[in-house]
Design an enzyme around this catalytic site. Structure first.
Site, PDB file in Angstrom:
ATOM      1  N   ARG A   5       0.821  -1.215   0.000  1.00  0.00           N
ATOM      2  CA  ARG A   5       0.000   0.000   0.000  1.00  0.00           C
ATOM      3  C   ARG A   5       0.852   1.260   0.000  1.00  0.00           C
ATOM      4  O   ARG A   5       1.964   1.261   0.543  1.00  0.00           O
ATOM      5  CB  ARG A   5      -0.903   0.017   1.238  1.00  0.00           C
ATOM      6  CG  ARG A   5      -2.138  -0.842   1.047  1.00  0.00           C
ATOM      7  CD  ARG A   5      -2.804  -1.103   2.347  1.00  0.00           C
ATOM      8  NE  ARG A   5      -1.909  -1.865   3.206  1.00  0.00           N
ATOM      9  CZ  ARG A   5      -2.212  -2.212   4.449  1.00  0.00           C
ATOM     10  NH1 ARG A   5      -3.341  -1.839   4.980  1.00  0.00           N
ATOM     11  NH2 ARG A   5      -1.368  -2.918   5.170  1.00  0.00           N
ATOM     12  N   ARG A  61       2.367   6.249 -15.538  1.00  0.00           N
ATOM     13  CA  ARG A  61       2.827   5.773 -16.857  1.00  0.00           C
ATOM     14  C   ARG A  61       3.926   6.697 -17.386  1.00  0.00           C
ATOM     15  O   ARG A  61       4.942   6.243 -17.894  1.00  0.00           O
ATOM     16  CB  ARG A  61       1.631   5.741 -17.821  1.00  0.00           C
ATOM     17  CG  ARG A  61       1.743   4.625 -18.838  1.00  0.00           C
ATOM     18  CD  ARG A  61       0.508   4.514 -19.705  1.00  0.00           C
ATOM     19  NE  ARG A  61      -0.678   4.082 -18.990  1.00  0.00           N
ATOM     20  CZ  ARG A  61      -1.869   4.671 -19.073  1.00  0.00           C
ATOM     21  NH1 ARG A  61      -2.033   5.745 -19.823  1.00  0.00           N
ATOM     22  NH2 ARG A  61      -2.901   4.187 -18.420  1.00  0.00           N
ATOM     23  N   CYS A  72      -7.598   3.587 -11.934  1.00  0.00           N
ATOM     24  CA  CYS A  72      -7.803   4.630 -10.931  1.00  0.00           C
ATOM     25  C   CYS A  72      -9.292   4.754 -10.590  1.00  0.00           C
ATOM     26  O   CYS A  72     -10.131   4.744 -11.492  1.00  0.00           O
ATOM     27  CB  CYS A  72      -7.285   5.944 -11.491  1.00  0.00           C
ATOM     28  SG  CYS A  72      -7.418   7.257 -10.314  1.00  0.00           S
ATOM     29  N   GLU A  75     -12.671   7.798  -4.474  1.00  0.00           N
ATOM     30  CA  GLU A  75     -13.142   7.362  -3.144  1.00  0.00           C
ATOM     31  C   GLU A  75     -14.372   8.139  -2.740  1.00  0.00           C
ATOM     32  O   GLU A  75     -14.495   9.303  -3.090  1.00  0.00           O
ATOM     33  CB  GLU A  75     -12.076   7.700  -2.096  1.00  0.00           C
ATOM     34  CG  GLU A  75     -10.898   6.830  -2.131  1.00  0.00           C
ATOM     35  CD  GLU A  75      -9.949   7.203  -0.996  1.00  0.00           C
ATOM     36  OE1 GLU A  75     -10.395   7.791  -0.002  1.00  0.00           O
ATOM     37  OE2 GLU A  75      -8.775   6.899  -1.151  1.00  0.00           O
ATOM     38  N   ARG A  87      -4.229   7.354  -3.001  1.00  0.00           N
ATOM     39  CA  ARG A  87      -3.828   6.080  -2.387  1.00  0.00           C
ATOM     40  C   ARG A  87      -3.510   5.074  -3.485  1.00  0.00           C
ATOM     41  O   ARG A  87      -3.994   5.198  -4.614  1.00  0.00           O
ATOM     42  CB  ARG A  87      -4.953   5.523  -1.509  1.00  0.00           C
ATOM     43  CG  ARG A  87      -5.189   6.294  -0.225  1.00  0.00           C
ATOM     44  CD  ARG A  87      -6.293   5.598   0.567  1.00  0.00           C
ATOM     45  NE  ARG A  87      -6.554   6.247   1.830  1.00  0.00           N
ATOM     46  CZ  ARG A  87      -7.313   7.331   1.978  1.00  0.00           C
ATOM     47  NH1 ARG A  87      -7.877   7.892   0.946  1.00  0.00           N
ATOM     48  NH2 ARG A  87      -7.513   7.848   3.170  1.00  0.00           N
ATOM     49  N   TYR A 104       3.793   5.631   3.313  1.00  0.00           N
ATOM     50  CA  TYR A 104       2.851   6.737   3.564  1.00  0.00           C
ATOM     51  C   TYR A 104       3.649   8.024   3.603  1.00  0.00           C
ATOM     52  O   TYR A 104       4.530   8.179   4.441  1.00  0.00           O
ATOM     53  CB  TYR A 104       2.096   6.505   4.884  1.00  0.00           C
ATOM     54  CG  TYR A 104       1.108   5.374   4.735  1.00  0.00           C
ATOM     55  CD1 TYR A 104      -0.219   5.642   4.432  1.00  0.00           C
ATOM     56  CD2 TYR A 104       1.512   4.057   4.823  1.00  0.00           C
ATOM     57  CE1 TYR A 104      -1.122   4.613   4.241  1.00  0.00           C
ATOM     58  CE2 TYR A 104       0.633   3.010   4.620  1.00  0.00           C
ATOM     59  CZ  TYR A 104      -0.680   3.297   4.332  1.00  0.00           C
ATOM     60  OH  TYR A 104      -1.573   2.284   4.132  1.00  0.00           O
ATOM     61  N   ARG A 112      -1.614   6.053   8.733  1.00  0.00           N
ATOM     62  CA  ARG A 112      -1.074   4.852   9.365  1.00  0.00           C
ATOM     63  C   ARG A 112      -0.103   5.290  10.444  1.00  0.00           C
ATOM     64  O   ARG A 112       1.097   5.266  10.268  1.00  0.00           O
ATOM     65  CB  ARG A 112      -0.393   3.972   8.304  1.00  0.00           C
ATOM     66  CG  ARG A 112      -1.372   3.277   7.384  1.00  0.00           C
ATOM     67  CD  ARG A 112      -2.325   2.351   8.138  1.00  0.00           C
ATOM     68  NE  ARG A 112      -1.612   1.356   8.914  1.00  0.00           N
ATOM     69  CZ  ARG A 112      -1.334   0.142   8.476  1.00  0.00           C
ATOM     70  NH1 ARG A 112      -1.721  -0.255   7.287  1.00  0.00           N
ATOM     71  NH2 ARG A 112      -0.680  -0.703   9.257  1.00  0.00           N
TER      72      ARG A 112
END
Ligand code: DC
Length: 337
Positions: A5, A61, A72, A75, A87, A104, A112
């Site tokens: 992540r 890319r 993509c 959210e 993210r 992060y 986090r």
């Protein structure tokens, strides 16, 4: 399949910022995990709804991460969620069982807290300089705690006033130390300052409490007690603290230190408006004189005075809007985080 992540933030919804943030995040993920192209099976980015200027998959890319499918998604907008955030879930098939490192960066470190370092922001400065407005905005944007340390001194002063104790008299103040049951609680993420079970968050804002707070804050016994509470809170989680001695004494190792100041007339004007909006009518000249007297007392006390820490960034807000102050401070933090 192993998922790595990543998350990062941008300060503004601008193509250059998005491309740079995506590149930095991917570069760190690949370096930290010693990833080989053949191990990567797909990139899934997500964006908060406030990003429109560019597509992170395109940025990826363009900087050479084009050897696996990129996708993509947007959210949902969650109240209190991080702003301008990108993210990533990176799908991999690792050739060995190495431990993965999630990445992060920037403002997303707060997502986090377990794997990101705890960081504190110290905001010091005289009364009415705009510290608390800035602190609230930073806490909201970085999703960290805001600790208003002045409120703790104010609560002690309120208790002393109620007990009829002269806040200038060190011996008398010592005598009520065990009765100063100041606590800080959080309700819906907002600080509530308590005296025992009583929520005094509003009461302590009255102008009569301000000078008494300055008086009582000069006594070492009071400072030692409150500073210990402040350090306890700050060591457990990332937070922004505002006060007079945060960068110089409470948290000398704070990652970010700012000294926010403004001309005394401008500060008095701000306080005047604030008191008026709460229905408290005061004489402007008297208020200005009180603010000057309080600054003098806070700066000249012997123990832990109001002082600009050597490594603090000074921001003079006299002719800045609050939005400009917040943007200035955030851009400094983002460049160092
Ligand atoms: O920020 P404020 O106006 O709420 O603070 C009230 C008083 O408390 C201020 O005049 C000085 C004192 N104070 C302090 O000595 N140290 C702090 N860290 C915060 C406030």
């Amino acid at each position: 399949m192993t998922i790595i992540r990543g998350a990062t933030t941008v300060e503004k919804d601008e193509k250059e910022q998005i491309s740079l943030a995506v590149k930095e995040m991917l570069d760190e993920i690949f370096t930290a995990n010693a990833l080989k192209k053949a191990e990567v099976k797909g990139f899934l980015f997500s964006l908060t709804t406030d990003i429109h200027s560019y597509h992170p998959a395109k940025s990826a890319r363009e900087c050479g991460y084009d050897f696996a499918p990129l996708f993509c998604a947007i959210e949902p907008d969650i109240d209190g969620g991080l702003k301008l955030c990108i993210r990533l879930m990176l799908f991999t098939d690792l050739a060995d069982n190495r431990t993965v490192k999630h990445v992060y960066q920037r403002g997303a470190k707060v997502l986090r807290k377990d794997i990101s370092e705890i960081f504190n922001i110290a905001l010091d400065g005289p009364a009415g300089s705009g510290k608390s407005t800035v602190a609230k905005a930073l806490a909201k944007d970085y999703n960290i705690l805001y600790l208003d340390t002045g409120a703790m001194y104010r609560a002690c002063a309120l208790k002393a006033l109620r007990l009829g104790v002269d806040t200038k008299d060190g011996e008398a103040v010592k005598g009520i130390l065990s009765q100063l049951d100041v606590k800080v609680e959080y309700k819906n993420g907002t600080q509530r300052t308590m005296l025992g079970e009583e929520d005094v968050s509003e009461k302590i804002r009255e102008n009569a409490v301000s000078m008494a707070a300055s008086n009582i804050s000069a006594h070492p016994v009071i400072r030692i007690k409150l500073v210990e509470m402040q350090r306890e809170i700050a060591k457990k989680m990332s937070c922004v603290l505002d006060g007079r001695d945060i960068g110089s004494a409470v948290l000398p190792d704070a990652k970010f230190k700012f000294f926010i100041t403004a001309d005394s007339k401008v500060r008095a004007q701000r306080r005047y408006k604030e008191l008026l909006s709460r229905g408290e009518v005061v004489d402007f000249d008297k208020l200005h004189a009180e603010i000057v007297a309080r600054d003098k007392q806070d700066s000249e006390r012997e123990f832990s005075p109001l002082v600009c820490a050597k490594d603090a960034v000074v921001v003079d807000t006299s002719s800045m809007s609050i939005e400009e102050v917040i943007a200035t401070i955030k851009s400094y933090i983002q460049s160092k985080i």
